[in-house]
Design a protein around this motif. Structure first.
Motif: not given
Length: 389
Positions: A225-234, A240-244, A263-271
């Protein structure tokens, strides 16, 4: 590490019928954690732990499934399969059959015997091995032949829709498509992949922390859910950004303040993990083991600190690996919150590494680990054709 003759004998004794036997391996992920549902990249290898499925037809309209690991049998009506799982071990093989029935195949009466040596709850994907072995056995019985990516997708749906675990495609895909002595770089967006050779002088040493985890648990759901929150913000700024998968570290610099800190930390990991995973495949292809080790170390730090999916025991296991002989790279593998570490080790020092790591970990934690020296194995396949054919 399994003996198909044991399963054949067991099946014949129980059902008085010669089975056809299929094997599907477990897997270890060399790098690329929690990137699959962001439509990113993962790089698993199939391993020489597997589930064996023995199958033979029945004429009474029953589906009878026996697990030697659980020493239990379950019986179902082939004409009236359940719509959802019952939180039982039989959900995994039955779910694969239900998905095949949903594709329009009539599932006949059958006897299915299962025997596996993939350690349960260790993050080596015992569930996917059961699903893929079952699907391969049942499709053989009904006379259909699916392309392996399609078979993997059906097995993923079995786990998502029937079992109720929200897993990505990686586990089933590598079990169905693995190749001997290779890792597999999988693009989770379009299921394209390329193989990356693992040199003959490199062993896969899998160290079980003995701390169990479950991907059906709340931590996995929260992280997703945190990963998806970050993607939604971007996506508010870059539609055009549907996923990280489509996001960059620069996006986090620009809009990270609009996300929750987690969410910021989770996104940084995934990217960053997506970038590392592609680079790790390139390093394997280029035989640059030093670079591969560096990427694995960086990946573990990111998984532990940014994704916060490690634990004290796993961090300890990785730390201790760096003081053992022959290490190329080490990190926590799998869904997180326990389970196993993957260690790439010089083949000639693998046993010494295993023994030293086991002693150090037991001394440090008071827990006796299970440590296995493995190699990258082939994907699911027929083992023994029925003698009656």
């Amino acid at each position: 590490m399994y003996d198909p003759e044991v399963l054949r004998s067991l099946h014949v004794s129980r059902y008085k019928s010669e089975p056809e036997i299929f094997a599907a391996p477990g897997r270890v992920n060399l790098i690329g954690e929690h990137t699959d549902y962001a439509e990113g990249f993962v790089m698993p290898a199939a391993i020489d732990f597997a589930t064996l499925a023995g199958i033979s037809p029945r004429d009474d309209g029953k589906i009878v499934i026996y697990s030697e690991n659980f020493k239990e049998e379950r019986v179902f009506d082939a004409r009236s399969l359940p719509k959802s799982g019952s939180k039982d071990w039989s959900d995994y093989p039955l779910g694969a059959m239900v998905m095949l029935a949903g594709e329009g195949h009539r599932i006949p009466g059958l006897s299915l015997s299962l025997l596996g040596d993939v350690p349960l709850g260790s993050g080596l994907s015992s569930s996917a091995a059961v699903e893929v072995a079952t699907a391969l056995a049942v499709t053989s019985l009904v006379g259909v032949d699916y392309a392996r990516p399609k078979l993997a997708r059906l097995c993923q749906r079995a786990e998502n829709e029937f079992v109720g675990a929200n897993c990505g495609i990686m586990d089933q895909f590598i079990s169905a498509n693995g190749a001997e002595d290779h890792a597999l770089l999988l693009d989770c967006r379009d299921l394209s992949f390329r193989l990356a050779p693992i040199p003959a002088n490199v062993a896969l040493v899998i160290a079980n922390t003995m701390v169990k985890h479950s991907v059906a648990g709340g931590e996995y759901t929260t992280r997703r859910a945190e990963v998806e929150e970050a993607a939604a913000v971007i996506a508010r700024h870059r539609p055009e950004v549907r996923f990280l998968r489509d996001a960059t570290v620069e996006d986090l610099h620009k809009w990270g303040a609009e996300m929750s800190p987690n969410a910021l930390k989770r996104a940084r990991h995934v990217i960053t993990e997506n970038t590392r995973t592609v680079a790790a495949a390139d390093a394997l292809i280029d035989h640059d083991l030093k670079e591969l080790g560096r990427l694995m170390a960086e990946a573990h730090v990111s998984y532990s600190q940014d994704f916060e999916a490690s634990c004290v025991e796993a961090d300890t296991m990785v730390m201790l690996a760096h003081s053992q002989p022959g290490l190329i790279g080490a990190r926590l593998t799998g869904g997180g919150f326990g389970g196993c570490t993957i260690n790439l080790v010089e083949q000639g020092k693998a046993n010494e590494f295993r023994d030293g790591l086991a002693a150090s970990y037991a001394s440090e934690t008071g827990i006796v680990p299970q440590i296995h020296v493995c190699h990258a194995s082939s994907g699911a396949h027929r083992v023994i054709a029925s003698l009656s054919h």
